[in-house]
Design a protein around this motif. Structure first.
Motif, PDB file in Angstrom:
ATOM      1  N   ASP A  21       0.839  -1.199   0.000  1.00 19.45           N
ATOM      2  CA  ASP A  21       0.000   0.000   0.000  1.00 19.45           C
ATOM      3  C   ASP A  21       0.873   1.247   0.000  1.00 19.45           C
ATOM      4  N   PRO A  22       0.424   2.341  -0.652  1.00 17.35           N
ATOM      5  CA  PRO A  22       1.213   3.585  -0.664  1.00 17.35           C
ATOM      6  C   PRO A  22       1.494   4.126   0.735  1.00 17.35           C
ATOM      7  N   ALA A  23       0.674   3.752   1.721  1.00 16.94           N
ATOM      8  CA  ALA A  23       0.883   4.228   3.093  1.00 16.94           C
ATOM      9  C   ALA A  23       2.066   3.554   3.770  1.00 16.94           C
ATOM     10  N   ASP A  24       2.568   2.465   3.190  1.00 14.27           N
ATOM     11  CA  ASP A  24       3.670   1.717   3.795  1.00 14.27           C
ATOM     12  C   ASP A  24       4.994   2.416   3.492  1.00 14.27           C
ATOM     13  N   GLY A  37       4.344   4.638   8.485  1.00 12.38           N
ATOM     14  CA  GLY A  37       2.968   4.909   8.064  1.00 12.38           C
ATOM     15  C   GLY A  37       2.745   6.358   7.679  1.00 12.38           C
ATOM     16  N   LEU A  38       2.564   6.619   6.384  1.00 10.66           N
ATOM     17  CA  LEU A  38       2.358   7.999   5.919  1.00 10.66           C
ATOM     18  C   LEU A  38       1.117   8.630   6.532  1.00 10.66           C
ATOM     19  N   TYR A  39       0.112   7.822   6.853  1.00  9.75           N
ATOM     20  CA  TYR A  39      -1.135   8.337   7.409  1.00  9.75           C
ATOM     21  C   TYR A  39      -1.299   7.927   8.873  1.00  9.75           C
ATOM     22  N   LEU A  77      -4.959   5.182   3.516  1.00  4.18           N
ATOM     23  CA  LEU A  77      -5.591   6.480   3.286  1.00  4.18           C
ATOM     24  C   LEU A  77      -7.094   6.384   3.536  1.00  4.18           C
ATOM     25  N   GLY A  78      -7.612   7.251   4.407  1.00  7.78           N
ATOM     26  CA  GLY A  78      -9.037   7.270   4.702  1.00  7.78           C
ATOM     27  C   GLY A  78      -9.497   6.199   5.660  1.00  7.78           C
ATOM     28  N   GLU A  79      -8.589   5.407   6.194  1.00  7.11           N
ATOM     29  CA  GLU A  79      -8.943   4.305   7.080  1.00  7.11           C
ATOM     30  C   GLU A  79      -8.958   4.787   8.532  1.00  7.11           C
TER      31      GLU A  79
END
Length: 301
Positions: A21-24, A37-39, A77-79
Motif C-alpha cells: 500500500d502507498p501508506a507503507d 505509516g504515511l497516514y 488512506l481514509g482508514e
C-alpha cells in the motif's frame, strides 16, 4: 505461545509484497527519528480476561526488533484507527474481527504522525496464528506480567494508561427525553423521529470514541456500552447499533434508575446523560452524570 518457522536470516526483512500500500513508508521528524505509516499507524491490544493480553514478539529485522509489542501497522488512506488496527491484527496474527468488542482508544499524537492503540475485549476466545514475517511468536500474557518483558518503547510508555483502559467497563445510559428536549428544534412535532435521529448520531459518535473523562479515564477515548431509555411517544423510535434501546413500561426515570442499578451490578462504570435533578438524586451511589450539552457537543453535525 505460537511460534513461526525461523527465517533463513532473521536480521534481513522479507521482500516487500507486490500489493504494498502507498501508506507503507516512513515519516521522518526533523530530529531524524522515523515513524512507520504515511497516514499514521494503529495497533490492537486484545484483552481476554481469562488469559491476559495478546502480545507479539517482533522479528529482529523490524523496528525495535526483539521487543514485545502488539499487532499493528500503517493505516491506509481514509482508514479509521479502528479499521486499521483490526485489519493489521487479522493480517499479522489471524485475529478474527467478530471475536472482539472494541472498548477504548489511546492515541500518541506527534503532530507529524499518530499511533492509535485500539483496546478490545475478547468476546469469543480464539488462538492467534503467526501469519507473516513480522512476528517471531505470539502469546497471551497476564496483565501483571507484561512489564516483565522487554517491551517496544511505545508500548512501554503507553502501558500505564492502557492498563487503566483494560480495566474499565464504561457504560453510557441516555435519558433520551431529557436530551431531545434540551434543544428547541421542533422535537415536539415528531418525538419518535427526533429520538431516532439522536440515537443514530450517538451510534456514529461511539464509532470514533468518546472522551474518557466521565469515567475517570484521562488520556484515552472509550467506546462505552450504550443504553437509551425511551418513553411516551418516543417508544416507537428506531435504534441504531451499537445503541440498545429500552422502552420504559411506566415512567422513564424509574426505568433509568433500574437500568443504572443493573449495569452497575454487572461491573460497569455507569454514566447517565441527564439534567434532571430529581432523577440524579435517585441514581445508585457511584453512578456519574453528565448534562445533555456534553453529549450533544460530541455528536456529528
Amino acid at each position: 505461545m505460537v511460534t513461526s518457522p525461523p527465517p533463513d536470516d532473521p536480521s534481513v526483512p522479507p521482500p516487500l509484497p507486490a500489493h504494498r500500500d502507498p501508506a507503507d513508508a516512513w515519516v521522518f521528524a526533523d530530529s531524524g527519528e522515523r515513524y512507520w505509516g504515511l497516514y499514521g499507524a494503529a495497533g490492537l491490544l486484545a484483552h481476554d480476561p481469562a488469559r491476559g493480553v495478546l502480545l507479539q514478539h517482533r522479528a529482529a529485522w523490524s523496528h525495535f526488533g526483539g521487543t514485545w509489542g502488539i499487532p499493528g501497522g500503517a493505516r491506509h488512506l481514509g482508514e479509521s484507527a479502528l479499521e486499521g488496527a483490526l485489519r493489521e491484527a487479522e493480517e499479522e496474527a489471524a485475529v478474527p474481527r467478530n471475536a472482539l468488542v472494541p472498548v477504548a482508544e489511546h492515541t500518541l499524537d506527534l503532530e507529524i504522525w499518530t499511533y492509535t492503540t485500539v483496546v478490545a475485549r475478547v468476546d469469543t476466545p480464539f488462538e492467534p496464528e503467526v501469519a507473516d514475517a513480522e512476528s517471531l511468536s505470539l502469546a497471551w500474557v497476564g496483565i501483571d506480567a507484561v512489564t516483565d518483558l522487554p517491551l517496544h518503547p511505545g508500548l512501554a510508555d503507553a502501558w500505564p494508561v492502557l492498563r487503566t483502559l483494560l480495566e474499565a467497563r464504561p457504560a453510557l445510559l441516555v435519558d433520551t427525553a431529557n436530551v431531545v428536549g434540551s434543544v428547541p428544534d421542533g422535537w415536539w412535532r415528531d418525538r419518535a423521529g427526533s429520538t431516532t435521529a439522536l440515537l443514530a448520531a450517538v451510534a456514529d459518535a461511539i464509532a470514533s470514541g468518546l472522551p474518557g473523562d466521565p469515567w475517570g479515564i484521562e488520556g484515552g477515548r472509550v467506546m462505552p456500552h450504550v443504553v437509551a431509555v425511551l418513553e411516551g411517544d418516543a417508544r416507537s423510535a428506531e435504534s441504531a447499533l451499537p445503541v440498545r434501546a429500552v422502552k420504559a413500561e411506566r415512567d422513564g426515570d424509574s426505568e433509568i434508575v433500574a437500568q443504572a442499578s443493573a449495569l452497575a451490578s454487572e461491573g460497569f462504570a455507569v454514566t447517565v446523560v441527564t439534567s434532571d435533578r430529581g432523577l440524579r438524586a435517585r441514581l445508585p451511589e457511584g453512578v456519574r452524570t453528565v448534562g445533555p450539552s456534553w453529549l450533544r457537543e460530541l455528536l456529528p453535525g
